[in-house]
Design a protein around this motif. Structure first.
Motif, PDB file in Angstrom:
ATOM      1  N   ASP A 248    -112.908  41.569 -11.448  1.00 53.26           N
ATOM      2  CA  ASP A 248    -113.494  41.967 -10.173  1.00 53.26           C
ATOM      3  C   ASP A 248    -115.013  42.057 -10.291  1.00 53.26           C
ATOM      4  N   GLY A 249    -115.698  41.769  -9.184  1.00 50.27           N
ATOM      5  CA  GLY A 249    -117.149  41.897  -9.147  1.00 50.27           C
ATOM      6  C   GLY A 249    -117.790  40.761  -8.378  1.00 50.27           C
ATOM      7  N   PRO A 250    -119.051  40.422  -8.720  1.00 44.13           N
ATOM      8  CA  PRO A 250    -119.821  39.462  -7.930  1.00 44.13           C
ATOM      9  C   PRO A 250    -119.525  37.988  -8.223  1.00 44.13           C
ATOM     10  N   PHE A 251    -118.594  37.727  -9.122  1.00 42.09           N
ATOM     11  CA  PHE A 251    -118.308  36.340  -9.482  1.00 42.09           C
ATOM     12  C   PHE A 251    -117.097  35.803  -8.735  1.00 42.09           C
ATOM     13  N   ARG A 252    -117.090  34.507  -8.536  1.00 42.37           N
ATOM     14  CA  ARG A 252    -115.895  33.817  -8.052  1.00 42.37           C
ATOM     15  C   ARG A 252    -114.942  33.682  -9.237  1.00 42.37           C
ATOM     16  N   HIS A 253    -115.516  33.364 -10.386  1.00 42.09           N
ATOM     17  CA  HIS A 253    -114.757  33.357 -11.630  1.00 42.09           C
ATOM     18  C   HIS A 253    -115.720  33.511 -12.805  1.00 42.09           C
ATOM     19  N   LEU A 254    -115.172  33.960 -13.917  1.00 37.04           N
ATOM     20  CA  LEU A 254    -115.915  34.079 -15.164  1.00 37.04           C
ATOM     21  C   LEU A 254    -114.901  33.952 -16.286  1.00 37.04           C
ATOM     22  N   ASP A 255    -115.146  33.049 -17.202  1.00 33.27           N
ATOM     23  CA  ASP A 255    -114.291  32.833 -18.361  1.00 33.27           C
ATOM     24  C   ASP A 255    -115.196  32.865 -19.578  1.00 33.27           C
ATOM     25  N   ASN A 256    -114.851  33.692 -20.555  1.00 37.23           N
ATOM     26  CA  ASN A 256    -115.704  33.883 -21.721  1.00 37.23           C
ATOM     27  C   ASN A 256    -114.828  33.927 -22.968  1.00 37.23           C
ATOM     28  N   GLN A 257    -115.290  33.268 -24.028  1.00 37.07           N
ATOM     29  CA  GLN A 257    -114.538  33.271 -25.286  1.00 37.07           C
ATOM     30  C   GLN A 257    -115.508  33.344 -26.459  1.00 37.07           C
ATOM     31  N   TRP A 258    -115.133  34.151 -27.435  1.00 36.06           N
ATOM     32  CA  TRP A 258    -115.853  34.253 -28.696  1.00 36.06           C
ATOM     33  C   TRP A 258    -114.923  33.794 -29.817  1.00 36.06           C
ATOM     34  N   THR A 259    -115.459  33.036 -30.782  1.00 34.95           N
ATOM     35  CA  THR A 259    -114.710  32.661 -31.977  1.00 34.95           C
ATOM     36  C   THR A 259    -115.581  32.930 -33.200  1.00 34.95           C
ATOM     37  N   PHE A 260    -114.927  33.229 -34.307  1.00 37.81           N
ATOM     38  CA  PHE A 260    -115.626  33.555 -35.548  1.00 37.81           C
ATOM     39  C   PHE A 260    -114.920  32.807 -36.676  1.00 37.81           C
ATOM     40  N   THR A 261    -115.631  31.874 -37.328  1.00 37.12           N
ATOM     41  CA  THR A 261    -115.023  31.015 -38.329  1.00 37.12           C
ATOM     42  C   THR A 261    -115.782  31.148 -39.645  1.00 37.12           C
ATOM     43  N   ASP A 262    -115.094  31.673 -40.669  1.00 38.73           N
ATOM     44  CA  ASP A 262    -115.719  31.814 -41.986  1.00 38.73           C
ATOM     45  C   ASP A 262    -116.164  30.456 -42.509  1.00 38.73           C
ATOM     46  N   GLN A 263    -117.346  30.457 -43.150  1.00 38.52           N
ATOM     47  CA  GLN A 263    -117.889  29.229 -43.729  1.00 38.52           C
ATOM     48  C   GLN A 263    -118.168  29.381 -45.217  1.00 38.52           C
ATOM     49  N   GLY A 264    -117.646  30.451 -45.826  1.00 34.22           N
ATOM     50  CA  GLY A 264    -117.852  30.678 -47.252  1.00 34.22           C
ATOM     51  C   GLY A 264    -119.140  31.415 -47.541  1.00 34.22           C
ATOM     52  N   GLU A 265    -119.207  32.003 -48.723  1.00 33.30           N
ATOM     53  CA  GLU A 265    -120.393  32.726 -49.193  1.00 33.30           C
ATOM     54  C   GLU A 265    -120.900  33.761 -48.198  1.00 33.30           C
ATOM     55  N   GLY A 266    -119.980  34.464 -47.526  1.00 27.89           N
ATOM     56  CA  GLY A 266    -120.363  35.534 -46.615  1.00 27.89           C
ATOM     57  C   GLY A 266    -120.937  35.062 -45.295  1.00 27.89           C
ATOM     58  N   GLN A 267    -120.782  33.794 -44.965  1.00 29.52           N
ATOM     59  CA  GLN A 267    -121.298  33.258 -43.712  1.00 29.52           C
ATOM     60  C   GLN A 267    -120.155  32.924 -42.767  1.00 29.52           C
ATOM     61  N   CYS A 268    -120.476  32.910 -41.466  1.00 24.26           N
ATOM     62  CA  CYS A 268    -119.505  32.432 -40.485  1.00 24.26           C
ATOM     63  C   CYS A 268    -120.242  31.780 -39.332  1.00 24.26           C
ATOM     64  N   ASP A 269    -119.501  30.963 -38.591  1.00 26.20           N
ATOM     65  CA  ASP A 269    -120.002  30.399 -37.350  1.00 26.20           C
ATOM     66  C   ASP A 269    -119.495  31.263 -36.206  1.00 26.20           C
ATOM     67  N   VAL A 270    -120.415  31.726 -35.375  1.00 20.77           N
ATOM     68  CA  VAL A 270    -120.068  32.511 -34.191  1.00 20.77           C
ATOM     69  C   VAL A 270    -120.141  31.568 -32.995  1.00 20.77           C
ATOM     70  N   GLY A 271    -118.988  31.374 -32.350  1.00 19.08           N
ATOM     71  CA  GLY A 271    -118.936  30.537 -31.162  1.00 19.08           C
ATOM     72  C   GLY A 271    -118.912  31.389 -29.913  1.00 19.08           C
ATOM     73  N   PHE A 272    -119.734  31.051 -28.944  1.00 23.60           N
ATOM     74  CA  PHE A 272    -119.805  31.770 -27.680  1.00 23.60           C
ATOM     75  C   PHE A 272    -119.714  30.743 -26.562  1.00 23.60           C
ATOM     76  N   PHE A 273    -118.767  30.948 -25.650  1.00 22.42           N
ATOM     77  CA  PHE A 273    -118.613  30.067 -24.494  1.00 22.42           C
ATOM     78  C   PHE A 273    -118.460  30.923 -23.253  1.00 22.42           C
ATOM     79  N   ILE A 274    -119.156  30.541 -22.189  1.00 19.70           N
ATOM     80  CA  ILE A 274    -118.992  31.228 -20.916  1.00 19.70           C
ATOM     81  C   ILE A 274    -119.109  30.204 -19.789  1.00 19.70           C
TER      82      ILE A 274
END
Length: 153
Positions: free
Chosen positions: A86-112
């Motif tokens: 609910d709110g001022p949008f007609r629609h809003l879709d958001n996703q976060w992903t977190f993928t380990d890449q070794g040595e304490g690193q990861c890729d942070v994916g953000f989509f909206i």
């Protein structure tokens, strides 16, 4: 319909970044445009999954809007799914992903993907939202550095 996606490599493991993004109550402290966030309720779904309903108030100059979302936390997949309610949008879709890449690193994916109900509001806020989304990755990375320390490789 405006959308934005980004993948950013950070010097923190996926579990830490997932926990940081899942801690939505802290967003007003560091997320661009987030003035307030209130969790209405939280429910455990089993298998470590949970869902919460939250009201987020975004503000910029004279603009201030609150919207409600359903946030599903999927820790075993390092994924966060956000559905607009609910709110001022007609629609809003958001996703976060977190993928380990070794040595304490990861890729942070953000989509909206979003669309305002009002064309005028969309025109007014579109450029500002795009600019804010570009700052999100940096804001979360800086927050992770502050909480978990810097682990530069």
């Amino acid at each position: 319909m405006p959308s934005f996606s980004n993948i950013q490599r950070v010097n923190h493991p996926a579990r830490d970044m997932f926990s940081l993004v899942a801690d939505v109550e802290k967003y007003p402290q560091f997320v661009p445009l987030c003035q307030a966030l209130h969790v209405r309720g939280r429910k455990e779904l089993g298998n470590g999954r949970s869902v919460l309903v939250a009201d987020m108030t975004v503000a910029y100059k004279m603009f201030k809007e609150t919207f409600t979302s359903r946030v599903e936390l999927v820790p075993d997949e390092h994924k966060i799914l956000v559905q607009y309610l609910d709110g001022p949008f007609r629609h809003l879709d958001n996703q976060w992903t977190f993928t380990d890449q070794g040595e304490g690193q990861c890729d942070v994916g953000f989509f909206i993907d979003y669309e305002f109900k009002s064309r005028a509001l969309g025109t007014l806020m579109g450029a500002m939202f795009d600019k804010a989304f570009r700052k999100f990755s940096k804001a979360f990375e800086e927050r992770a550095d502050a909480i978990y320390g810097t682990q530069r490789i």
